[in-house]
Scaffold this motif. Structure first.
Motif, short mmCIF file in Angstrom:
data_model
loop_
_atom_site.label_atom_id
_atom_site.label_comp_id
_atom_site.label_asym_id
_atom_site.label_seq_id
_atom_site.Cartn_x
_atom_site.Cartn_y
_atom_site.Cartn_z
N ASP A 52 20.65 -23.13 0.45
CA ASP A 52 22.03 -23.17 1.17
C ASP A 52 23.25 -22.67 0.27
OD1 ASP A 52 20.66 -23.77 3.38
OD2 ASP A 52 21.23 -25.75 3.56
N ALA A 53 23.19 -23.27 -1.03
CA ALA A 53 24.29 -23.01 -1.79
C ALA A 53 24.12 -21.51 -2.20
CB ALA A 53 24.37 -23.71 -3.26
N LEU A 54 23.18 -20.83 -2.40
CA LEU A 54 23.18 -19.36 -2.66
C LEU A 54 23.50 -18.66 -1.40
CD1 LEU A 54 20.24 -18.38 -4.89
CD2 LEU A 54 22.68 -17.72 -5.25
N ALA A 55 23.02 -18.98 -0.23
CA ALA A 55 23.20 -18.17 0.82
C ALA A 55 24.88 -18.43 1.08
CB ALA A 55 22.45 -18.86 2.26
N LEU A 56 25.69 -19.52 1.17
CA LEU A 56 26.97 -19.78 1.03
C LEU A 56 27.52 -18.80 0.31
CD1 LEU A 56 27.57 -23.50 1.88
CD2 LEU A 56 28.34 -21.61 3.15
N THR A 57 27.21 -18.75 -1.07
CA THR A 57 27.86 -17.95 -2.11
C THR A 57 27.74 -16.26 -1.49
OG1 THR A 57 27.45 -19.25 -3.94
CG2 THR A 57 27.91 -17.12 -4.55
N ILE A 58 26.66 -16.08 -1.12
CA ILE A 58 26.55 -14.70 -0.80
C ILE A 58 27.15 -14.42 0.60
CG2 ILE A 58 24.53 -12.90 0.26
CD1 ILE A 58 22.51 -14.66 -1.68
N PHE A 59 27.10 -15.19 1.32
CA PHE A 59 27.80 -14.93 2.89
C PHE A 59 29.35 -14.63 2.68
CE2 PHE A 59 29.98 -16.83 6.47
CZ PHE A 59 29.55 -15.93 7.63
#
Length: 171
Positions: A52-59
């Motif tokens: 989730d932390a990575l997905a937020l960063t990517i998004f």
């Protein structure tokens, strides 16, 4: 989430289902990075926090929502800098989500990608995971076994962010 009556993924509208492709793609990339790093079992809460932390960063770093396989490779350095230990990542996430939420409100159309990103952020902020206390007395952890180390309840994002950062490094 899918909603009736919103624009479709191609922006044509017409009552088709809106598919949150940008969020799903960001989550897929994050999942692949973490699985490649093999840092945590994919069924663990720690893995979810990292994803989730990575997905937020990517998004949130993809302001044009034009992620592609080619751009992923060029974005790794950006993601590394955003997830670095000395960066105010949580402030950046809150500000970007607020900006996107304001844009969505102005448009008058709910954004299913944004809704999923906000749900992930709420989970990361509100969920606490039991983790080793990295601020414990130096040397005490070296003498103690893995299960004997002092542990503290930590917000999920504080565990997920370094996991995501390390997964990017290992990629």
């Amino acid at each position: 989430m899918l909603h009736r009556g919103q624009e479709s993924t191609d922006g044509s509208g017409g009552g088709e289902l809106a598919v949150p492709m940008a969020w799903m793609y960001a989550e897929y990339i994050a999942d692949e990075l973490l699985r490649t790093g093999d840092l945590m079992p994919p069924t663990s809460f720690e893995f979810r926090a990292g994803r989730d932390a990575l997905a937020l960063t990517i998004f949130l770093s993809d302001s044009d929502r034009e992620l592609s396989g080619i751009r992923v490779v060029t974005q790794l350095e950006t993601w590394l800098s955003l997830t670095a230990y000395d960066q105010p990542w949580q402030d950046w996430v809150s500000e970007r989500l607020a900006d996107l939420s304001a844009l969505s409100a102005e448009s008058g159309h709910p954004d299913p990608d944004l809704e999923l990103a906000e749900a992930a952020w709420r989970w990361l902020e509100e969920t606490e995971l039991l983790a080793p206390d990295l601020d414990a007395v130096p040397g005490g952890a070296a003498a103690a076994g893995e299960d004997e180390r002092p542990k503290v309840w930590t917000p999920a994002w504080q565990l997920g962010l370094p996991l995501g950062h390390l997964a990017i490094h290992l990629f």
